[in-house]
Write an enzyme that holds these catalytic residues in place. Structure first.
Site, PDB file in Angstrom:
ATOM      1  N   ASN A   7      24.385 -94.198 -27.680  1.00  0.00           N
ATOM      2  CA  ASN A   7      24.930 -95.545 -27.655  1.00  0.00           C
ATOM      3  C   ASN A   7      23.991 -96.383 -26.803  1.00  0.00           C
ATOM      4  O   ASN A   7      23.981 -96.287 -25.581  1.00  0.00           O
ATOM      5  CB  ASN A   7      26.336 -95.489 -27.040  1.00  0.00           C
ATOM      6  N   LYS A  14      23.882 -94.616 -23.240  1.00  0.00           N
ATOM      7  CA  LYS A  14      24.802 -93.490 -23.051  1.00  0.00           C
ATOM      8  C   LYS A  14      24.438 -92.431 -24.067  1.00  0.00           C
ATOM      9  O   LYS A  14      24.371 -92.735 -25.266  1.00  0.00           O
ATOM     10  CB  LYS A  14      26.246 -93.919 -23.318  1.00  0.00           C
ATOM     11  N   ARG A  78      25.475 -95.162 -32.468  1.00  0.00           N
ATOM     12  CA  ARG A  78      26.472 -96.228 -32.587  1.00  0.00           C
ATOM     13  C   ARG A  78      25.752 -97.549 -32.859  1.00  0.00           C
ATOM     14  O   ARG A  78      24.845 -97.937 -32.120  1.00  0.00           O
ATOM     15  CB  ARG A  78      27.263 -96.353 -31.292  1.00  0.00           C
ATOM     16  N   HIS A 167      34.638-102.775 -32.572  1.00  0.00           N
ATOM     17  CA  HIS A 167      35.431-101.692 -31.983  1.00  0.00           C
ATOM     18  C   HIS A 167      36.109-100.849 -33.057  1.00  0.00           C
ATOM     19  O   HIS A 167      37.121-100.191 -32.801  1.00  0.00           O
ATOM     20  CB  HIS A 167      36.545-102.228 -31.053  1.00  0.00           C
ATOM     21  N   HIS A 195      42.458-102.625 -27.965  1.00  0.00           N
ATOM     22  CA  HIS A 195      41.332-102.003 -27.263  1.00  0.00           C
ATOM     23  C   HIS A 195      40.956-102.944 -26.126  1.00  0.00           C
ATOM     24  O   HIS A 195      40.393-104.006 -26.352  1.00  0.00           O
ATOM     25  CB  HIS A 195      40.159-101.815 -28.232  1.00  0.00           C
ATOM     26  N   GLY A 197      38.821-103.028 -23.067  1.00  0.00           N
ATOM     27  CA  GLY A 197      37.753-102.562 -22.179  1.00  0.00           C
ATOM     28  C   GLY A 197      37.073-103.786 -21.617  1.00  0.00           C
ATOM     29  O   GLY A 197      37.708-104.832 -21.462  1.00  0.00           O
ATOM     30  N   ARG A 228      33.596-112.678 -21.476  1.00  0.00           N
ATOM     31  CA  ARG A 228      33.625-113.581 -22.633  1.00  0.00           C
ATOM     32  C   ARG A 228      34.978-114.269 -22.719  1.00  0.00           C
ATOM     33  O   ARG A 228      36.002-113.649 -22.408  1.00  0.00           O
ATOM     34  CB  ARG A 228      33.397-112.798 -23.935  1.00  0.00           C
ATOM     35  N   ARG A 272      40.180-103.858 -11.978  1.00  0.00           N
ATOM     36  CA  ARG A 272      40.726-103.246 -10.753  1.00  0.00           C
ATOM     37  C   ARG A 272      40.606-104.208  -9.572  1.00  0.00           C
ATOM     38  O   ARG A 272      41.560-104.405  -8.809  1.00  0.00           O
ATOM     39  CB  ARG A 272      39.978-101.948 -10.419  1.00  0.00           C
ATOM     40  N   GLY A 318      39.378 -98.792 -21.167  1.00  0.00           N
ATOM     41  CA  GLY A 318      39.493 -98.821 -19.702  1.00  0.00           C
ATOM     42  C   GLY A 318      40.768 -99.468 -19.164  1.00  0.00           C
ATOM     43  O   GLY A 318      41.529 -98.838 -18.413  1.00  0.00           O
ATOM     44  N   ILE A 319      41.038-100.698 -19.553  1.00  0.00           N
ATOM     45  CA  ILE A 319      42.218-101.400 -19.040  1.00  0.00           C
ATOM     46  C   ILE A 319      43.489-100.882 -19.722  1.00  0.00           C
ATOM     47  O   ILE A 319      44.497-100.602 -19.065  1.00  0.00           O
ATOM     48  CB  ILE A 319      42.063-102.924 -19.258  1.00  0.00           C
ATOM     49  N   GLU A 321      44.138 -98.017 -21.026  1.00  0.00           N
ATOM     50  CA  GLU A 321      44.513 -96.650 -20.635  1.00  0.00           C
ATOM     51  C   GLU A 321      44.951 -96.568 -19.179  1.00  0.00           C
ATOM     52  O   GLU A 321      45.739 -95.708 -18.814  1.00  0.00           O
ATOM     53  CB  GLU A 321      43.319 -95.705 -20.830  1.00  0.00           C
ATOM     54  N   GLU A 376      35.356 -92.869 -28.192  1.00  0.00           N
ATOM     55  CA  GLU A 376      34.454 -93.377 -29.226  1.00  0.00           C
ATOM     56  C   GLU A 376      33.311 -92.415 -29.505  1.00  0.00           C
ATOM     57  O   GLU A 376      32.927 -92.220 -30.647  1.00  0.00           O
ATOM     58  CB  GLU A 376      33.868 -94.722 -28.792  1.00  0.00           C
TER      59      GLU A 376
HETATM   60  P1  ADP Z   1      33.464-100.682 -21.858  1.00  0.00           P
HETATM   61  O1  ADP Z   1      33.302 -99.298 -22.383  1.00  0.00           O
HETATM   62  O2  ADP Z   1      33.795-101.706 -22.857  1.00  0.00           O
HETATM   63  O3  ADP Z   1      32.407-101.106 -20.882  1.00  0.00           O
HETATM   64  P2  ADP Z   1      35.829 -99.627 -20.567  1.00  0.00           P
HETATM   65  O4  ADP Z   1      36.643 -99.214 -21.733  1.00  0.00           O
HETATM   66  O5  ADP Z   1      35.208 -98.598 -19.718  1.00  0.00           O
HETATM   67  O6  ADP Z   1      34.772-100.727 -20.987  1.00  0.00           O
HETATM   68  O7  ADP Z   1      36.743-100.551 -19.662  1.00  0.00           O
HETATM   69  C1  ADP Z   1      36.245-101.197 -18.560  1.00  0.00           C
HETATM   70  C2  ADP Z   1      37.362-101.977 -17.928  1.00  0.00           C
HETATM   71  O8  ADP Z   1      38.446-101.101 -17.616  1.00  0.00           O
HETATM   72  C3  ADP Z   1      36.950-102.641 -16.636  1.00  0.00           C
HETATM   73  O9  ADP Z   1      37.383-103.971 -16.620  1.00  0.00           O
HETATM   74  C4  ADP Z   1      37.702-101.833 -15.592  1.00  0.00           C
HETATM   75  O10 ADP Z   1      38.029-102.615 -14.515  1.00  0.00           O
HETATM   76  C5  ADP Z   1      38.947-101.449 -16.339  1.00  0.00           C
HETATM   77  N1  ADP Z   1      39.652-100.356 -15.650  1.00  0.00           N
HETATM   78  C6  ADP Z   1      39.263 -99.084 -15.495  1.00  0.00           C
HETATM   79  N2  ADP Z   1      40.177 -98.421 -14.741  1.00  0.00           N
HETATM   80  C7  ADP Z   1      41.151 -99.296 -14.412  1.00  0.00           C
HETATM   81  C8  ADP Z   1      42.351 -99.235 -13.635  1.00  0.00           C
HETATM   82  N3  ADP Z   1      42.746 -98.109 -13.062  1.00  0.00           N
HETATM   83  N4  ADP Z   1      43.088-100.345 -13.521  1.00  0.00           N
HETATM   84  C9  ADP Z   1      42.715-101.496 -14.102  1.00  0.00           C
HETATM   85  N5  ADP Z   1      41.598-101.619 -14.830  1.00  0.00           N
HETATM   86  C10 ADP Z   1      40.826-100.538 -14.995  1.00  0.00           C
END
Ligand code: ADP
Length: 604
Positions: A7, A14, A78, A167, A195, A197, A228, A272, A318-319, A321, A376
């Protein structure tokens, strides 16, 4: 199979080594801040080294130095943008590379880095298959009404301006996991997948197919994201150009780098940190969270309306989950849909590769709320192994030959007696594509109130009921009004007079305008993911036109051979040549609505 998933982003790389069958990782390589003084290259979380100004090539070669002893079966890449050209993953060859390069204007920020990744990886691993997996493929099922922007049609066509969606690998993956968890065939579900993230999008998935999604021609549309803004009045950009002196580069930077959660909160894009600040009373951080969740709820409501309901809402990335707060705010006013959040379950939800799905709705909630682990890289590994495993998968394997069916007549025994003489046997002259059916030497005159049509061919064998199938143009000419029906469905249709060499016969019902349909064998139905009596849309493949036939009925039978039948009018209107082929464009919506006996007009 041992798959290496690559990726390649603008500043990051990655690389995951994955066993496609088990999902087990045997290599995890991460390079970040590439092309900057602080570039880092890590393997399995332990920093290999900081390589000042390392670029993608150097990073990949560093990974390779650790990896080279491994047996690797294939590489999955990807790719963000496949336009509408790649409805599924493809094996990479020079033509595919050129096509991806041709699509670069649609994704100028991503494509150059993908191409770089492909080129270096093919150099390092020249003897194994490389496969491109596109973020856009899952959304190639969007119906026209969802992918069309209300711009002048010619301009949009010329520049490829339409919704493509992104996505897709993640939306498709989590939807499949949700369906498994719910022990329901995905084709019987309406899902909304969120989704969330650093980039974020929502997808409406009906019967396993994406029917709408919030990202558009580019990943800028839709939800509030890390940096964005998502949906924005296009007038804002004109205003900024005129009044704030922003040029194209300035606007690009504004939309990609400094807006969204980062712009709103002033504390960066990490949810976070924003949650932490908001908890400490920071107003800007609170507004960022409110704007984020308000937009999300708005899309969930909209997509429930698009599908006429929803069985489950999925949070992922990320957010999605990890943030109980965001899920809580997103779900707190969805009770009207039948979605009731269980606060304890929400707070305790934890997902990972081994436990990918957790339910966070109350027991008995009509709409289920799920948290699903988005993997993914694993999804890409799986898609790659499927393409490589089926080395005979040819592009276009899912094409449907189209046959043009001219006006014709089916007769029962009594009618043959009257029209051709008692005991007459129909004379087969050639076999039709559907086994057992044949065109006969016998022809009849069809007599309408206004005009007659001579020489209309009889098809055999005899049937229990007479049926005369004409086109719309024939109807006008004859002066009759025939309903559009499936073959065999003649109840309450009008009658017509037939004249043959031995006599004439007026049938009291049986005149229909045949509905376009596809005959297929059960094996085809499985391949296409459809059932008997589903209603689908078929796109006609032609280099210079994009044409869609809606309301196409699927007929599945052991005896059928794959073929779509359209009548002469439609074939003429579509300028269909002999040998024309169609591809399945979208099922789901139509099929489901019809099963619920809803008017097809609602689909228009
Ligand atoms: P990408 O792969 O698109 O870069 P991710 O799916 O890894 O993104 O998501 C990144 C986002 O998830 C970031 O904004 C991060 O702050 C958020 N995130 C990760 N863990 C937590 C958490 N425990 N609480 C709130 N947000 C989180």
């Amino acid at each position: 199979m041992n798959i290496l998933v690559i990726n390649s982003g603008s500043s990051s790389l990655k690389v995951d080594g994955i066993d496609s069958a088990t999902g087990k990782r045997w290599f995890v390589g991460r390079a970040e801040r590439l092309n900057t003084p602080g570039a880092t290259v890590k393997v399995d979380d332990s920093p290999l080294e900081t390589v000042v100004d390392a670029d993608h090539g150097e990073a990949l070669r560093k990974f390779w130095s650790v990896l080279s002893h491994q047996k690797i079966d294939a590489v999955g890449h990807r790719i963000a943008h496949g336009g509408s050209r790649f409805p599924r993953p493809v094996r990479i060859d020079d033509t595919v590379v050129h096509t991806i390069a041709d699509l670069a204007p649609l994704a100028p920020l991503h494509t150059p880095f993908h191409l770089k990744g492909i080129s270096i990886a093919r150099e390092l691993l020249p003897d194994i298959p490389h496969v491109a997996v596109f973020d856009t493929s899952f959304h190639t099922t969007l119906p026209r009404r969802a992918y069309t922007y209300a711009l002048p049609a010619d301009l949009a066509e010329q520049h490829g301006i339409r919704r493509y969606g992104f996505h897709g690998t993640s939306h498709g993956w989590v939807a499949a996991r949700a369906a498994e968890f719910m022990r329901t065939d995905i084709r019987d579900l309406r899902l909304i997948t969120c989704h969330l993230g650093s980039g974020a999008s929502v997808c409406a998935i009906e019967n396993g197919r994406s029917v709408d999604t919030s990202m558009g021609m580019t990943p800028l549309e839709g939800l509030v994201m890390g940096t964005r803004p998502g949906d924005l009045d296009a007038g804002v950009l004109l205003h900024l150009q005129r009044n704030a002196g922003l040029d194209v580069d300035g606007i690009e930077a504004l939309l990609n780098k400094s807006s969204g959660l980062a712009g709103l909160s002033g504390t960066g894009a990490d949810m976070r940190d924003i949650e932490g600040k908001a908890a400490a009373g920071d107003e800007r951080a609170r507004l960022a969270i409110h704007a984020f969740t308000h937009r999300l709820r708005k899309y969930v409501g909209a997509y429930a309306a698009v599908m006429g309901g929803v069985e489950a809402i999925v949070f992922t990335a990320g957010i999605g989950e990890n943030s109980a707060l965001i899920r809580h705010r997103a779900a707190q006013r969805l009770e009207f849909l039948g979605a009731r959040l269980d606060e304890d379950r929400n707070r305790d939800a934890k997902v990972d590769a081994d436990h990918p799905v957790v339910e966070i709705s109350e027991p008995g909630s009509r709409v289920r709320l799920l948290v699903v682990y988005s993997d993914e890289q694993r999804a890409i590994a799986q898609e790659t192994s499927m393409i490589v495993g089926k080395s005979d998968v040819v592009e276009g394997a899912l094409q449907i030959p189209i046959a043009i069916s001219a006006r014709h007549i089916h007769l029962n025994r009594a009618a043959v007696d009257v029209l051709f003489g008692a005991g007459h046997q129909l004379t087969p002259v050639f076999d039709l594509s559907q086994p057992g059916q044949f065109a006969c030497a016998e022809k009849l005159t069809v007599v309408g109130p206004k005009n007659s049509i001579e020489g209309v061919r009889v098809l055999g064998p005899e049937r229990p009921a007479c049926q005369v199938e004409v086109s719309r143009t024939d109807e006008f000419f004859l002066g009759v009004d025939a309903p559009v029906r499936d073959s065999g469905d003649v109840k309450n249709s009008p009658g017509i007079t037939l004249v043959g060499p031995a006599g004439s016969l007026t049938i009291t019902e049986g005149l229909i305008c045949a509905r376009r349909h596809i005959h297929m064998h059960p094996d085809d139905a499985r391949r296409f993911g459809v059932k008997d009596r589903d209603v689908v849309e078929i796109a006609i493949e032609s280099p210079d036109r994009h044409l869609i036939f809606g309301d196409v009925l699927i007929r599945v039978n052991e005896k059928f051979r794959l073929e779509m039948h359209v009548d002469t009018d439609e074939a003429n209107a579509a300028e269909l040549a002999k040998g024309a082929k169609g591809v399945l464009d979208s099922t789901g919506v139509a099929a489901k609505l019809l099963r619920r006996k809803t008017s097809f007009d609602e689909l228009a």
